[in-house]
Design a protein around this motif. Structure first.
Motif, PDB file in Angstrom:
ATOM      1  N   TRP A   6       0.852  -1.190   0.000  1.00 17.05           N
ATOM      2  CA  TRP A   6       0.000   0.000   0.000  1.00 17.05           C
ATOM      3  C   TRP A   6       0.887   1.240   0.000  1.00 17.05           C
ATOM      4  CZ3 TRP A   6       0.142   3.210   4.438  1.00 17.05           C
ATOM      5  CH2 TRP A   6       0.858   2.672   5.522  1.00 17.05           C
ATOM      6  N   TRP A   7       0.251   2.402  -0.146  1.00 16.87           N
ATOM      7  CA  TRP A   7       0.969   3.676  -0.205  1.00 16.87           C
ATOM      8  C   TRP A   7       0.534   4.613   0.909  1.00 16.87           C
ATOM      9  CZ3 TRP A   7       4.844   4.120  -3.647  1.00 16.87           C
ATOM     10  CH2 TRP A   7       4.845   3.250  -4.738  1.00 16.87           C
ATOM     11  N   ALA A   8       1.494   5.234   1.570  1.00 20.99           N
ATOM     12  CA  ALA A   8       1.176   6.280   2.544  1.00 20.99           C
ATOM     13  C   ALA A   8       1.493   7.638   1.925  1.00 20.99           C
ATOM     14  CB  ALA A   8       2.000   6.078   3.812  1.00 20.99           C
ATOM     15  N   ASN A  48      -2.854  10.115   4.488  1.00 14.89           N
ATOM     16  CA  ASN A  48      -3.926   9.380   3.822  1.00 14.89           C
ATOM     17  C   ASN A  48      -3.323   8.120   3.214  1.00 14.89           C
ATOM     18  OD1 ASN A  48      -6.581   8.929   3.156  1.00 14.89           O
ATOM     19  ND2 ASN A  48      -6.634  10.383   1.455  1.00 14.89           N
ATOM     20  N   GLY A  49      -4.148   7.109   3.052  1.00 15.72           N
ATOM     21  CA  GLY A  49      -3.660   5.854   2.493  1.00 15.72           C
ATOM     22  C   GLY A  49      -4.216   5.637   1.097  1.00 15.72           C
ATOM     23  N   ASN A  50      -3.330   5.402   0.130  1.00 15.79           N
ATOM     24  CA  ASN A  50      -3.689   4.955  -1.220  1.00 15.79           C
ATOM     25  C   ASN A  50      -4.488   5.955  -2.042  1.00 15.79           C
ATOM     26  OD1 ASN A  50      -2.445   2.405  -0.730  1.00 15.79           O
ATOM     27  ND2 ASN A  50      -4.248   1.836   0.438  1.00 15.79           N
ATOM     28  N   HIS A  77      -3.035   1.362  13.312  1.00 12.67           N
ATOM     29  CA  HIS A  77      -3.686   2.394  12.498  1.00 12.67           C
ATOM     30  C   HIS A  77      -3.892   3.669  13.306  1.00 12.67           C
ATOM     31  CE1 HIS A  77      -4.669  -0.351   9.167  1.00 12.67           C
ATOM     32  NE2 HIS A  77      -5.010  -1.247  10.077  1.00 12.67           N
ATOM     33  N   PRO A 134      -2.199   1.579   6.992  1.00 16.29           N
ATOM     34  CA  PRO A 134      -2.713   2.832   6.430  1.00 16.29           C
ATOM     35  C   PRO A 134      -3.482   3.673   7.450  1.00 16.29           C
ATOM     36  CG  PRO A 134      -3.185   0.988   4.969  1.00 16.29           C
ATOM     37  CD  PRO A 134      -2.612   0.406   6.224  1.00 16.29           C
ATOM     38  N   ASP A 135      -3.350   4.982   7.304  1.00 14.38           N
ATOM     39  CA  ASP A 135      -4.071   5.910   8.163  1.00 14.38           C
ATOM     40  C   ASP A 135      -5.573   5.749   7.939  1.00 14.38           C
ATOM     41  OD1 ASP A 135      -3.287   8.516   9.830  1.00 14.38           O
ATOM     42  OD2 ASP A 135      -5.187   8.867   8.796  1.00 14.38           O
ATOM     43  N   ALA A 169      -5.722  -1.026  -1.388  1.00 13.75           N
ATOM     44  CA  ALA A 169      -4.867  -0.341  -2.367  1.00 13.75           C
ATOM     45  C   ALA A 169      -5.444  -0.496  -3.775  1.00 13.75           C
ATOM     46  CB  ALA A 169      -3.422  -0.827  -2.306  1.00 13.75           C
TER      47      ALA A 169
END
Ligand code: CUA
Length: 373
Positions: free
Chosen positions: A140-142, A159-161, A283, A296-297, A309
């Motif tokens: 996933w991406w932060a 924020n996540g994704n 989280h 993820p946040d 994601a």
């Protein structure tokens, strides 16, 4: 099509993108065939690369025609014919040799200058750019908006994704990774950068055209490499300002029903009788005691539109929230979130109700305000 699409590019992309060498058509069940294109002329990054490519391609065509002409001319002029058994023989021609060395040197020099010029335009980060830190993780991406005076805020937004940016402004993206090497790539907005643990690389993305764009991890990083997508939501400036202001001052709403309250309690304290550790240890939810940084946040999870994601969007997303919590790795290969097989359906429903209640104010929500591109 749009204001910045060169007519030639427009024709190249419209018939399904498969005709354009500069385009990749990438469909998925969730994103219904969003076009990923490095020929998207709404991005100044892509425009610069495009015009340089055109210059080099035109040179290549001229060279091809020139060399072909010289070849056929020579073969024709000096060919063996019925009157002479053997063509004229000669060797050593200083002028020809100087030409054959000099012309390629000039051509390579021109290409070098063009490339250096484009790099000098594309690589520096303007001082008024919006800065966003991007961290790739399995899988996933932060996205982190640091507490910079340039952003006029007082808090760090995560924020996540889903990366929200203002349209019409350069965004300086600083890319790194937490575990293995990933690569950040939103083709419609700019180039690609490897996300490498311990290394930070800053480059720019931008678009003039508000919309939702697709991004991907573009380096094989493990079992769910293909499930490591992200969305870039480019909002008009006023809407972006509303979003970032609300995000900076965001405090998660208190649970509003018995169901949300039970979900909140499990999120914050876990449920010992079901062997469930608290979600909050991994989280973060802004404005609550939950401060975990591993996953993820979740601060405005209810305002997001994707899950896993980018695996699921919209209604499909909601249908997958409970299976996700219960046994993440069964719905996404390699997912590192622990399974919670002993949580009851009631508890899962309450957790879903709680995390869906974590919403930005309607005016600051970023989905549904700009078209999916
Ligand atoms: Cu991360 Cu591929």
């Amino acid at each position: 099509m749009n204001t910045h699409t060169h007519p030639f590019v427009g024709r190249l992309l419209l018939p399904g993108a498969k005709l354009g060498a500069a385009s990749v058509f990438l469909g998925s069940a969730a994103s219904a065939g969003q076009i990923l294109s490095i020929g998207d002329m709404n991005s100044s990054y892509n425009r610069n690369i495009w015009w340089m490519s055109i210059a080099v391609i035109v040179m290549a065509i001229v060279i091809f025609i020139g060399v072909s002409y010289a070849l056929f001319y020579t073969v024709n002029k000096f060919r063996e014919d019925k009157h002479t058994a053997e063509p004229d023989q000669f060797h050593g021609n200083n002028r020809l040799e100087q030409l054959l060395i000099g012309v390629p040197v000039i051509i390579v020099t021109i290409i070098t200058i063009l490339a250096a010029r484009t790099m000098a335009i594309v690589n520096p980060t303007p001082t008024d750019a919006l800065h966003v830190n991007v961290t790739g993780a399995q899988f996933w991406w932060a996205f982190e908006y640091p507490n910079s005076p340039l952003q006029g805020g007082t808090g760090t937004v995560l924020n996540g994704n889903e990366l929200v940016i203002p349209a019409g402004r350069q965004v300086a993206v600083t890319v790194t990774a937490k575990d293995v090497i990933h690569a950040f790539w939103a083709p419609n907005l700019g180039g690609q950068r490897d996300a490498i643990p311990g290394s930070k690389k800053t480059f720019q993305i931008d678009t003039d055209r508000p919309g939702v764009y697709q991004g991907n991890c573009s380096v094989l990083c493990g079992a769910s490499h293909a499930n490591m997508r992200f969305k870039v939501v480019a909002l008009p400036k006023a809407q972006y300002d509303t979003f970032i202001a609300a995000a900076q001052s965001y405090k998660a709403p208190a649970p509003a029903s018995a169901s949300e309250r039970n979900g909140y309690n499990i999120f914050m304290q876990g449920k010992a009788s079901a062997g469930a550790a608290p979600c909050s240890s991994c989280h973060r939810v802004q404005g609550t005691p939950a401060a975990g940084q591993v996953g993820p946040d979740m601060s405005f999870f209810g305002s997001r539109n994707t899950l896993g994601a980018g695996i699921w969007e919209g209604k499909e997303r909601e249908a997958h929230i409970q299976p996700w919590i219960k046994h993440c790795a069964a719905v996404k290969p390699g997912c590192l979130m622990p399974a919670y097989p002993n949580l009851s359906d009631q508890d899962l429903g309450d957790l879903e109700a709680y995390i869906l209640s974590l919403k930005l104010p309607d005016a600051a929500a970023y989905w549904g305000k700009v078209p999916v591109r």
